[in-house]
Design a protein around this motif. Structure first.
Motif, short mmCIF file in Angstrom:
data_model
loop_
_atom_site.label_atom_id
_atom_site.label_comp_id
_atom_site.label_asym_id
_atom_site.label_seq_id
_atom_site.Cartn_x
_atom_site.Cartn_y
_atom_site.Cartn_z
N LEU A 20 87.85 7.58 -49.03
CA LEU A 20 87.86 6.78 -47.82
C LEU A 20 86.58 6.98 -47.02
N GLU A 21 86.08 8.20 -46.96
CA GLU A 21 84.82 8.47 -46.25
C GLU A 21 83.68 7.66 -46.85
N GLY A 22 83.66 7.57 -48.18
CA GLY A 22 82.61 6.79 -48.83
C GLY A 22 82.69 5.31 -48.47
N PHE A 23 83.90 4.78 -48.48
CA PHE A 23 84.09 3.37 -48.12
C PHE A 23 83.62 3.11 -46.69
N LEU A 24 84.02 3.98 -45.76
CA LEU A 24 83.64 3.80 -44.36
C LEU A 24 82.14 3.98 -44.15
N THR A 25 81.54 4.90 -44.87
CA THR A 25 80.10 5.12 -44.78
C THR A 25 79.34 3.87 -45.20
N VAL A 26 79.76 3.26 -46.30
CA VAL A 26 79.11 2.05 -46.80
C VAL A 26 79.31 0.89 -45.82
N LEU A 27 80.52 0.74 -45.32
CA LEU A 27 80.83 -0.40 -44.45
C LEU A 27 80.15 -0.27 -43.08
N LEU A 28 80.21 0.91 -42.49
CA LEU A 28 79.71 1.10 -41.13
C LEU A 28 78.22 1.43 -41.08
N ASN B 255 82.76 -19.11 -44.65
CA ASN B 255 82.12 -19.06 -45.97
C ASN B 255 81.82 -17.65 -46.44
N ASP B 256 82.00 -16.65 -45.58
CA ASP B 256 81.66 -15.28 -45.94
C ASP B 256 82.91 -14.49 -46.29
N TYR B 257 82.71 -13.36 -46.96
CA TYR B 257 83.83 -12.49 -47.28
C TYR B 257 83.94 -11.32 -46.29
N LEU B 258 82.95 -11.18 -45.41
CA LEU B 258 82.97 -10.09 -44.44
C LEU B 258 82.55 -10.63 -43.08
N TYR B 259 83.39 -10.38 -42.07
CA TYR B 259 83.10 -10.79 -40.70
C TYR B 259 83.17 -9.58 -39.79
N HIS B 260 82.23 -9.52 -38.84
CA HIS B 260 82.12 -8.38 -37.94
C HIS B 260 82.07 -8.90 -36.51
N GLY B 261 82.88 -8.31 -35.64
CA GLY B 261 82.86 -8.70 -34.24
C GLY B 261 82.82 -7.50 -33.33
N PHE C 14 82.94 -0.34 -26.63
CA PHE C 14 84.01 -1.29 -26.94
C PHE C 14 84.35 -1.27 -28.44
N PRO C 15 85.54 -1.68 -28.80
CA PRO C 15 85.95 -1.67 -30.22
C PRO C 15 85.09 -2.60 -31.08
N GLU C 16 85.05 -2.28 -32.37
CA GLU C 16 84.42 -3.15 -33.36
C GLU C 16 85.48 -3.57 -34.37
N TYR C 17 85.38 -4.81 -34.82
CA TYR C 17 86.36 -5.37 -35.74
C TYR C 17 85.66 -5.83 -37.02
N PHE C 18 86.24 -5.47 -38.15
CA PHE C 18 85.75 -5.93 -39.46
C PHE C 18 86.90 -6.63 -40.17
N LEU C 19 86.67 -7.86 -40.60
CA LEU C 19 87.64 -8.60 -41.39
C LEU C 19 87.05 -8.81 -42.78
N ILE C 20 87.67 -8.19 -43.78
CA ILE C 20 87.20 -8.31 -45.16
C ILE C 20 88.12 -9.27 -45.90
N ARG C 21 87.60 -10.43 -46.25
CA ARG C 21 88.40 -11.46 -46.93
C ARG C 21 88.18 -11.28 -48.45
N VAL C 22 88.99 -10.43 -49.02
CA VAL C 22 88.78 -9.98 -50.39
C VAL C 22 88.72 -11.14 -51.38
N GLU D 296 87.69 -14.04 -51.08
CA GLU D 296 86.52 -14.90 -50.95
C GLU D 296 85.29 -14.31 -51.62
N PHE D 297 85.40 -13.09 -52.15
CA PHE D 297 84.26 -12.46 -52.81
C PHE D 297 84.14 -12.99 -54.24
N ASN D 298 83.08 -13.73 -54.50
CA ASN D 298 82.87 -14.32 -55.83
C ASN D 298 81.40 -14.22 -56.23
N LYS D 299 80.92 -13.02 -56.39
CA LYS D 299 79.52 -12.83 -56.78
C LYS D 299 79.39 -11.56 -57.59
N VAL D 300 78.27 -11.42 -58.24
CA VAL D 300 77.99 -10.21 -58.99
C VAL D 300 77.64 -9.10 -58.00
#
Length: 298
Positions: free
Chosen positions: A27-35, A127-133, A165-173, A175-179
């Motif tokens: 989980l730490e690895g996932f969060l490190t990559v995302l954040l 159109n994206d698979y990742l949204y950040h607010g 303030f909070p940060e929000y990440f929406l990962i639309r799994v 919708e990911f269609n790439k190498v």
């Protein structure tokens, strides 16, 4: 894939494995990559979404963690559509903030919260698979970003609202269609397909290759996991069928409505022609089925 290359889905891992301190590295690895910064999990907090019952298999599963900076991180997986989803994650963030400040405590103790949603359903258009607010305050006329000045320990400190303030990440799994090329893309590929490259060096995925192997589970966990996958497939099939049936019902209703409109227009045209020939109203009513008022309006 060979047997050794079959890995457990992330939502199941969150429920059963990633809450174990020995597996925090995944989980730490996932969060490190995302954040985009090194994340070290200090503890997993109590979470209302971690039910182990069979009848909750389609509900969200989540982790609430505290990192080395004492910030709160909410990680949530949602397999099926839920009404008012944005409202719910907003409520979840607000609840996390209020739960982790003591009654009567000062506002300086408010914790920054990261809300990360891994979504396996279509939440809407985009159109994206990742949204950040995140919250920013921009000048209405100047467009500049406001920095808030505070005094801490005798020093003047300027903070951006985004630091608080909070940060929000929406990962639309889906919708990911790439190498997958980047570490983040490798993670999204795993979330979608369950595959991990044998030569990966992406933080968290190296650990996942060792700790999330399907064939390393005991017989009972394998059986429960297989039932979970079967149930997801059945549920997705039910939802897809309902969607198709709804579309077909709409088409049928549309055709029937079109036929009715066409017939009504035909009656009106006939009545108008008969009226132009000075045919008695009673005869036109009998011939078309229209009312006297309808014929008078023609």
């Amino acid at each position: 894939m060979e047997q050794k290359d079959k890995y457990i889905r992330f939502d199941w891992a969150i429920k059963r494995l990633l809450r174990n301190k020995a597996n925090f590295g995944v989980l730490e690895g996932f969060l490190t990559v995302l954040l985009g910064e090194k994340i070290q999990i200090m503890e997993i907090l109590e979470s209302e979404g971690n039910q182990q019952r069979e009848d909750d298999k389609f509900n969200r599963v989540d982790i609430r963690a505290r990192n080395s900076k004492d910030e709160i991180i909410l990680v949530e997986v949602q397999n099926t559509r839920e009404l008012y989803y944005l409202e719910r994650i907003l409520y979840g963030v607000a609840k996390a903030i209020t739960e982790h400040i003591d009654l009567g405590g000062i506002y300086a103790n408010v914790k920054k919260v990261y809300s990360i949603s891994i979504l396996y359903f279509d939440i809407g258009q985009g159109n994206d698979y990742l949204y950040h607010g995140q919250n920013t305050f921009l000048g209405v006329h100047t467009g500049d970003c406001l920095k808030v000045t505070t005094k801490e320990q005798g020093a003047i400190i300027r903070k951006l609202p985004a630091e608080i303030f909070p940060e929000y990440f929406l990962i639309r799994v889906n919708e990911f269609n790439k190498v997958a090329v980047t570490p983040l893309e490798e993670w999204i590929e795993y979330l979608k397909t369950g595959t991990i490259r044998p030569d990966t060096t992406t933080p968290g995925l190296e650990e996942a290759r060792q700790k999330l192997i399907y064939y390393n589970m005991n017989k009972a966990d394998k059986l429960a996991y297989d039932r979970h996958l079967d149930a997801l497939m059945i549920q997705n099939g039910v939802l897809s069928t309902a969607k198709l049936e709804g579309l077909e019902e709409g088409r049928v209703e549309g055709r029937e409505e079109g036929i009715m409109v066409g017939r009504q227009e035909e009656k009106i045209a006939t009545a108008r022609n008969l009226k132009s020939l000075n045919i008695p109203i009673a005869v036109i009513v009998q011939a078309t089925g229209l009312s006297i008022d309808e014929i008078d309006r023609l």
